[in-house]
Design an enzyme around this catalytic site. Structure first.
Site, short mmCIF file in Angstrom:
data_model
loop_
_atom_site.label_atom_id
_atom_site.label_comp_id
_atom_site.label_asym_id
_atom_site.label_seq_id
_atom_site.Cartn_x
_atom_site.Cartn_y
_atom_site.Cartn_z
N ASP A 67 3.21 -54.61 42.74
CA ASP A 67 4.17 -53.74 42.04
C ASP A 67 3.50 -52.51 41.44
O ASP A 67 2.28 -52.39 41.40
CB ASP A 67 4.91 -54.54 40.96
CG ASP A 67 3.95 -55.38 40.10
OD1 ASP A 67 2.74 -55.07 40.08
OD2 ASP A 67 4.42 -56.33 39.46
N ASN A 135 8.42 -64.81 30.54
CA ASN A 135 9.78 -65.18 30.97
C ASN A 135 9.77 -65.71 32.42
O ASN A 135 10.82 -65.78 33.05
CB ASN A 135 10.74 -63.99 30.85
CG ASN A 135 10.33 -62.80 31.73
OD1 ASN A 135 9.34 -62.89 32.47
ND2 ASN A 135 11.08 -61.73 31.65
N HIS A 137 8.58 -64.31 35.06
CA HIS A 137 8.72 -63.36 36.17
C HIS A 137 7.48 -63.43 37.07
O HIS A 137 6.40 -63.82 36.63
CB HIS A 137 8.99 -61.93 35.67
CG HIS A 137 7.83 -61.19 35.09
ND1 HIS A 137 7.98 -60.03 34.36
CD2 HIS A 137 6.50 -61.41 35.11
CE1 HIS A 137 6.81 -59.58 33.99
NE2 HIS A 137 5.89 -60.41 34.41
N GLU A 142 12.37 -60.14 37.43
CA GLU A 142 12.74 -60.69 36.12
C GLU A 142 13.79 -61.79 36.30
O GLU A 142 14.37 -61.93 37.38
CB GLU A 142 13.30 -59.56 35.24
CG GLU A 142 12.37 -58.36 35.07
CD GLU A 142 11.16 -58.60 34.15
OE1 GLU A 142 10.81 -59.78 33.90
OE2 GLU A 142 10.57 -57.61 33.70
P1 PGA Z 1 -0.53 -60.71 32.15
O1 PGA Z 1 0.79 -60.37 32.96
O2 PGA Z 1 -1.51 -61.21 33.15
O3 PGA Z 1 -0.95 -59.40 31.52
O4 PGA Z 1 -0.17 -61.75 31.15
C1 PGA Z 1 1.24 -61.28 33.92
C2 PGA Z 1 2.57 -60.86 34.45
O5 PGA Z 1 3.35 -60.21 33.73
O6 PGA Z 1 2.86 -61.20 35.62
#
Ligand code: PGA
Length: 242
Positions: A67, A135, A137, A142
């Protein structure tokens, strides 16, 4: 799903890096799906160290990131392109032309999403690395996201913006949209490795592994993929049934 729980992050990333190095040595043309965020940073650091010490080569490896934010220029300090170059690509012998990240600054984002899908159709990913949001995702898919979708433009959930504000000087600067591989695209990878560390991920991990498969918990769909490995430290695993 195979779940591996490690005493600490150090052990987790030593094991995970070894897995990647073995996979790259076995298949020098490997196609790697990569992720941003804080979670994979120690993996990239370990792979850079291995490249320096053991000369593992990436010259025929290609990569496909999940992404990118929309609204930041490619050269923006917080763009995922900048992150990947700084955190990984600039320190190994990969050809930058073999590193693919959807562009969040394309004039026609729908066209960009379509082009990224075409690229993914021509290149089945051997190992897709995933982090997970609080959450649940995956990528920027999301809660409520369609399980079948290909690359799409999405609005970021409040939890995601709250989690990412730490990288910006204020909430006003946090992008509100992103372009992301859809869950359908992610599921096409031959193998998926999801990594989570820290107790703030414990609930999302419990719901992903032990909950029902529901679009409310995007990562729960991984229960249906035939080849998924989940790497956890003790904190991220703390709510799992023993
Ligand atoms: P993070 O993000 O590794 O910074 O916790 C993970 C994500 O949002 O997929």
């Amino acid at each position: 799903m195979e779940v591996f729980i490690f005493e600490n992050k150090k052990e987790l990333f030593e094991n995970l890096a070894k897995k990647y190095v073995d996979a790259i040595n076995k298949n020098p043309n490997i196609k790697l799906g990569l992720a941003t965020g804080s979670t994979p940073v120690p993996l990239y650091a370990a792979l850079i160290k291995d490249h320096q010490v053991n000369k593992t080569s990436y010259k025929d490896v290609s990569t496909f990131n999940l992404d990118e934010y929309i609204g930041l220029s490619e050269g923006h300090e917080q763009s995922y392109r900048t992150f990947m170059n700084k955190t990984f690509f600039n320190h190994i012998d990969i050809k930058l032309t073999n590193t693919h990240i959807p562009s969040g600054s394309a004039k026609d984002l729908k066209l960009e999403a379509k082009a990224y899908d075409e690229l993914l159709k021509e290149n089945q990913i051997d190992i897709q690395l995933l982090g997970i949001g609080t959450n649940a995702h995956i990528g920027f898919n999301e809660p409520g996201s369609d399980f079948d979708s290909e690359t799409i433009i999405v609005d970021l959930a409040k939890e995601t913006k709250d989690a990412n504000v730490r990288f910006f000087s204020s909430m006003d600067e946090v992008p509100t949209k992103a372009i992301t591989m859809g869950i359908g695209s992610i599921l096409k990878a031959k193998k998926i490795i999801l990594v989570a560390t820290g107790s703030n991920k414990a609930k999302a991990i419990k719901n992903t592994i032990e909950g029902k498969v529901t679009t409310d918990v995007p990562a729960s769909i991984l229960q249906k993929h035939p080849n998924v490995e989940i790497y956890l430290d003790k904190d991220a695993a703390k709510l799992l049934n023993k």
